[in-house]
Write an enzyme that holds these catalytic residues in place. Structure first.
Site, PDB file in Angstrom:
ATOM      1  N   ASP A   1       0.847  -1.188   0.000  1.00 56.67           N
ATOM      2  CA  ASP A   1       0.000   0.000   0.000  1.00 56.67           C
ATOM      3  C   ASP A   1       0.885   1.242   0.000  1.00 56.67           C
ATOM      4  OD1 ASP A   1      -2.923   1.012   0.526  1.00 56.67           O
ATOM      5  OD2 ASP A   1      -1.649   2.145   1.904  1.00 56.67           O
TER       6      ASP A   1
ATOM      7  N   GLU B   1      -4.623   2.415  -4.305  1.00 56.34           N
ATOM      8  CA  GLU B   1      -3.165   2.475  -4.258  1.00 56.34           C
ATOM      9  C   GLU B   1      -2.564   1.192  -3.685  1.00 56.34           C
ATOM     10  OE1 GLU B   1      -4.579   4.013  -0.310  1.00 56.34           O
ATOM     11  OE2 GLU B   1      -5.258   4.185  -2.358  1.00 56.34           O
TER      12      GLU B   1
ATOM     13  N   ASP C   1      -1.855   9.105 -10.866  1.00 59.97           N
ATOM     14  CA  ASP C   1      -1.707   7.979 -11.799  1.00 59.97           C
ATOM     15  C   ASP C   1      -0.242   7.764 -12.167  1.00 59.97           C
ATOM     16  OD1 ASP C   1      -4.436   7.551 -11.772  1.00 59.97           O
ATOM     17  OD2 ASP C   1      -4.790   8.527 -13.712  1.00 59.97           O
TER      18      ASP C   1
ATOM     19  N   HIS D   1      -5.240  13.972  -9.639  1.00 56.21           N
ATOM     20  CA  HIS D   1      -5.346  12.547  -9.929  1.00 56.21           C
ATOM     21  C   HIS D   1      -4.465  12.104 -11.092  1.00 56.21           C
ATOM     22  CE1 HIS D   1      -8.911  13.038  -7.371  1.00 56.21           C
ATOM     23  NE2 HIS D   1      -8.642  11.800  -7.018  1.00 56.21           N
TER      24      HIS D   1
ATOM     25  N   ASN E   1      -2.770  12.779  -4.311  1.00 53.29           N
ATOM     26  CA  ASN E   1      -3.895  13.158  -5.169  1.00 53.29           C
ATOM     27  C   ASN E   1      -4.436  14.532  -4.806  1.00 53.29           C
ATOM     28  OD1 ASN E   1      -4.070  11.001  -6.953  1.00 53.29           O
ATOM     29  ND2 ASN E   1      -5.421   9.828  -5.633  1.00 53.29           N
TER      30      ASN E   1
END
Length: 134
Positions: free
Chosen positions: A5, A48, A22, A18, A13
């Site tokens: 994680d 994530e 990515d 966002h 973010n």
């Protein structure tokens, strides 16, 4: 099974958007993919989170793999032209005889949360079968 994680990903973010998030996901996926063996499998689990299935791996080997992944992600340093410190927390659990995939995932997830609670950027192991095999 290694449950990976990205630490504080929501802040990435929220701070950079966002699209940049990515880019971070791709950078982490590449770092993990470059660390594991060809016989291992990497999956994006959601958000994530990633799962690595490391077959025929002893518990100490799974722990060491987790540490290598953790170190390689921390070494990324730059994403999309921005300096960024990325860390991951990892939970490791071995499949027990007769156990379902959901059960081992649950134990890996519990180990992941122990890593998060212990300060993040670390690897925690779940309990392994007495044979010592993952």
């Amino acid at each position: 099974m290694l449950f990976v994680d990205i630490d504080h990903f929501k802040q990435v973010n929220d701070t950079y958007g966002h699209r940049f998030g990515d880019d971070v996901l791709r950078a982490v996926a590449h770092a993990v993919s470059d660390t594991i063996r060809r016989s291992d499998a990497l999956y994006r689990y959601g958000g994530e989170e990633f799962v690595v299935l490391a077959s025929h791996t002893q518990p100490i080997g799974a722990q060491q793999l987790g540490e290598r992944i953790r170190g390689n992600v921390a070494a990324i340093g730059m994403v999309g032209g921005r300096d960024l410190k990325i860390t991951v927390s990892i939970g490791v659990a071995g499949l027990r005889q007769g156990e379902t995939g959901d059960a081992v995932l649950k134990r890996a997830d519990a180990a992941l949360y122990r890593a998060k609670e212990a300060g993040r950027n670390r690897v925690e192991s779940g309990d392994f079968e007495a044979t010592g095999r993952c």
